[in-house]
Motif scaffolding. Structure first.
Motif, short mmCIF file in Angstrom:
data_model
loop_
_atom_site.label_atom_id
_atom_site.label_comp_id
_atom_site.label_asym_id
_atom_site.label_seq_id
_atom_site.Cartn_x
_atom_site.Cartn_y
_atom_site.Cartn_z
N GLU A 125 0.83 -1.21 0.00
CA GLU A 125 0.00 0.00 0.00
C GLU A 125 0.86 1.25 0.00
O GLU A 125 0.53 2.24 -0.63
N ARG A 126 1.98 1.23 0.73
CA ARG A 126 2.86 2.39 0.83
C ARG A 126 4.31 1.96 0.75
O ARG A 126 4.76 1.20 1.60
N PRO A 127 5.03 2.42 -0.27
CA PRO A 127 6.47 2.15 -0.27
C PRO A 127 7.15 2.86 0.91
O PRO A 127 6.60 3.84 1.44
N ALA A 128 8.27 2.36 1.33
CA ALA A 128 8.94 2.90 2.53
C ALA A 128 10.43 3.07 2.30
O ALA A 128 11.04 2.38 1.49
N PHE A 141 18.62 -2.80 9.69
CA PHE A 141 17.92 -2.10 8.62
C PHE A 141 16.63 -1.51 9.18
O PHE A 141 15.72 -2.24 9.57
N LEU A 142 16.57 -0.18 9.24
CA LEU A 142 15.43 0.53 9.81
C LEU A 142 14.45 0.90 8.70
O LEU A 142 14.83 1.57 7.74
N ILE A 143 13.20 0.45 8.80
CA ILE A 143 12.19 0.74 7.77
C ILE A 143 10.84 0.96 8.45
O ILE A 143 10.44 0.12 9.24
N TYR A 155 0.59 -1.38 7.26
CA TYR A 155 1.80 -0.87 6.59
C TYR A 155 3.04 -1.47 7.24
O TYR A 155 4.00 -1.85 6.58
N LEU A 156 3.01 -1.51 8.59
CA LEU A 156 4.20 -2.00 9.31
C LEU A 156 4.50 -3.45 8.93
O LEU A 156 5.66 -3.83 8.78
N ALA A 157 3.45 -4.25 8.76
CA ALA A 157 3.65 -5.65 8.34
C ALA A 157 4.20 -5.69 6.92
O ALA A 157 5.06 -6.53 6.60
N GLN A 158 3.74 -4.78 6.07
CA GLN A 158 4.26 -4.74 4.70
C GLN A 158 5.73 -4.30 4.70
O GLN A 158 6.55 -4.85 3.96
N PHE A 159 6.07 -3.34 5.57
CA PHE A 159 7.48 -2.93 5.68
C PHE A 159 8.34 -4.12 6.10
O PHE A 159 9.48 -4.28 5.65
N ALA A 160 7.79 -4.93 6.99
CA ALA A 160 8.52 -6.10 7.49
C ALA A 160 8.83 -7.07 6.35
O ALA A 160 9.94 -7.62 6.25
N LYS A 161 7.85 -7.27 5.48
CA LYS A 161 8.05 -8.19 4.35
C LYS A 161 9.08 -7.64 3.37
O LYS A 161 10.02 -8.33 2.96
N ILE A 162 8.88 -6.37 2.99
CA ILE A 162 9.82 -5.72 2.07
C ILE A 162 11.23 -5.73 2.64
O ILE A 162 12.21 -6.06 1.98
N GLY A 163 11.32 -5.34 3.93
CA GLY A 163 12.62 -5.23 4.60
C GLY A 163 13.32 -6.58 4.70
O GLY A 163 14.54 -6.68 4.57
N SER A 164 12.53 -7.64 4.93
CA SER A 164 13.11 -8.98 5.05
C SER A 164 13.74 -9.42 3.73
O SER A 164 14.85 -9.97 3.72
N LEU A 200 -0.37 -8.84 13.20
CA LEU A 200 -0.13 -8.88 11.76
C LEU A 200 1.31 -9.27 11.47
O LEU A 200 1.59 -10.01 10.51
N LEU A 201 2.22 -8.79 12.29
CA LEU A 201 3.63 -9.14 12.12
C LEU A 201 3.86 -10.61 12.42
O LEU A 201 4.69 -11.27 11.77
N GLU A 202 3.14 -11.12 13.40
CA GLU A 202 3.30 -12.53 13.77
C GLU A 202 2.85 -13.47 12.66
O GLU A 202 3.36 -14.58 12.54
N SER A 203 1.89 -13.01 11.83
CA SER A 203 1.30 -13.93 10.85
C SER A 203 1.66 -13.62 9.40
O SER A 203 1.14 -14.24 8.49
N CYS A 204 2.59 -12.65 9.16
CA CYS A 204 2.80 -12.23 7.76
C CYS A 204 3.94 -12.98 7.06
O CYS A 204 4.31 -12.64 5.94
N GLY A 205 4.49 -13.98 7.72
CA GLY A 205 5.46 -14.82 7.03
C GLY A 205 6.91 -14.40 7.19
O GLY A 205 7.80 -14.98 6.56
#
Lengths: 336, 336
Positions: A125-128, A141-143, A155-164, A200-205
């Protein structure tokens, strides 16, 4: 492999930007497999290029007569200055004429333009903005460190995926440990945002290891640390100011008596080496992630080394096909 | 002047708490004008007191058989343990039997209990925790550093008013400069909270000097820095972890070669003096402000010096009649 570069962005453009490009090509583009497209005012770029030796087949100048100034309103500047180095560079990314774009120009215009012109990966939804920061055990890596000051939990869960994905592919960390910036270790601690983001972070893979308490972050233990960009910017900037203040206090203490000042002289090399470790130009720039191609925001005060390292980051990103891997990661988990 | 003390709170209670009380009385209570009420288990307190010499008229033991543990849920603990040192101490404040209360016990229970039992100054919607932090030019007062993790814009303006009175009266700063933690210098920069708080800060009667960018805060220029407690806690704890990491990196660099390690030996006194400057026990505790009496949260690991300094803070607070001045400041401006 083609990388686009904003030759006119930053305090030291075009001279340092072009010096960085040449250094990068001479170090990493020996076999002629990497080409750079420099966007900006042809005459100025050419006169800088004339000062250096490099493989002429590897650099192409793309005329961009306009420059977006730091003080301009981002959205308006992007709309009005269609022939600026930032807009033309981003358009080349969109067309697929380049795989990444580096700019040390206006952060606002670059991020707004990138989101509008290049477009997002499906599910993001939002690039970071991500930033690699030093810690006791190496770096983390801070995102998001600068794009979304008011974030929603997903968004935070999406940042986690992108950052990973970034951490694994570009930084070479096998199973990156992801933490959420928080004010306590337990999941029920925090503000509304962090409490809702936690499940959301716990379940986003991702390999979510829980809350990253501010006190523990500089000591190590996390590879990817997620937060909204307000908090991210505070961490980024406060640590910059704090280390500046601390070094100045150390200097003051060391020079206020005779023995410590002799000690300081003898320790000089150690302090120099430490400052190098904490030097942001060693990293070279902050990747803006979640788009269909890589955009790197180099610091406004970037020197040639910072530009070279930003290009090196683009190089690995394209080589490892990171955008496709991010898209896969979202497709696999069906979004957040 | 009467100050209430939680004799059972903190990792080193009751021994260090009582040692701190005695040190405080012997240093500042010579004329017998200050009295301390120690809340806790009489026998344990008495056996510690027997180890020290002091004016017996100045210390009164108030039996409080129960102790609130760190892990207990704050609201439930306050309701259930009516005979705990925290609840009985706060009740003595409410009755006016003491002018201030110091505890190194559970932060959550203390803040919740204080708000419910002692009550707020008229015009203060949420009391806030303040912390004095070191910076290059001395120190600044960070408020809120731990109470309201989700704040509304008007809370920040109220923190500014409370913090300004505290800074002037207790810290002796004539016209304290107030800044809001932000990610850019201009009023249009920031997140929803800071943008809405900005005009309220401009008009609430404090010496508001604008945005305090995270990079600039450690370098000085602000006497009072306002933010929500999530951001405040990040600043507080990140700087703690960061200086720990930095000193450890410095140590590593200094001992990894011969000359620097000789240098480090010669510089030892300087580093010791710097660490003292950064030592939180020199301040002694975080005042919880906006209530009808002062409550000071001392760090859980407080030693005697920290307790002594917390009591000294209470002493000045009561002497200068700070609660009344805060109330006046809200009455004068008709609230925020």
């Amino acid at each position: 492999m083609i990388i686009a570069v904003d030759a006119m962005g930053g305090d030291n453009a075009p001279a340092e930007v072009i010096r960085g490009c040449v250094q990068f090509l001479n170090e990493f583009g020996k076999s002629g497999n990497i080409r750079l497209k420099l966007f900006g005012q042809t005459e100025k770029i050419q006169s800088e290029l004339n000062k250096h030796t490099f493989d002429k087949n590897c650099i192409e100048i793309c005329e961009a007569p306009e420059i977006i100034e730091m003080a301009e309103h981002p959205t308006e500047a992007i709309k009005r200055k269609k022939n600026s180095s930032i807009v033309l560079g981003l358009n080349s990314l969109k067309r697929g004429d380049a795989g990444a774009f580096v700019s040390a120009g206006s952060t606002g215009a670059l991020l707004t333009g990138a989101t509008v012109i290049v477009g997002r990966i499906k599910g993001v939804e939002r690039p970071a903005l991500g930033t690699l920061l030093p810690c006791k055990t190496g770096s983390f890596f801070l995102i998001d460190s600068g794009a979304n000051v008011d974030a929603k939990p997903q968004y935070l869960a999406q940042f986690a995926k992108i950052g990973s994905v970034y951490s694994k592919e570009v930084l070479g960390i096998e199973n990156p440990r992801v933490g959420i910036v928080n004010i306590g270790a337990e999941s029920e601690k925090g503000n509304v945002l962090t409490k809702e983001a936690f499940p959301l972070l716990e379940s986003c893979g991702v390999n979510f290891v829980g809350s990253a308490e501010a006190r523990d972050i500089p000591l190590g233990g996390f590879d990817v640390v997620v937060c909204d960009a307000f908090v991210g910017n505070i961490i980024l900037k406060y640590s910059e100011g704090f280390s500046k203040a601390l070094f100045s206090l150390i200097k003051h203490e060391l020079t206020s008596a005779f023995l410590p000042s002799v000690g300081a002289l003898l320790s000089k090399s150690a302090f120099k080496s430490l400052k190098k470790k904490l030097d942001p130009s060693e990293v070279g720039g902050a990747p803006f992630l979640g788009l269909k191609a890589l955009v790197v925001k180099a610091h406004g005060s970037s020197d040639a080394k910072a530009i070279k390292n930003a290009l090196r980051q683009c190089n690995i990103f394209i080589e490892k096909n990171v955008t496709a891997k991010m898209a896969e990661s979202f497709a696999a988990n069906g979004g957040v």
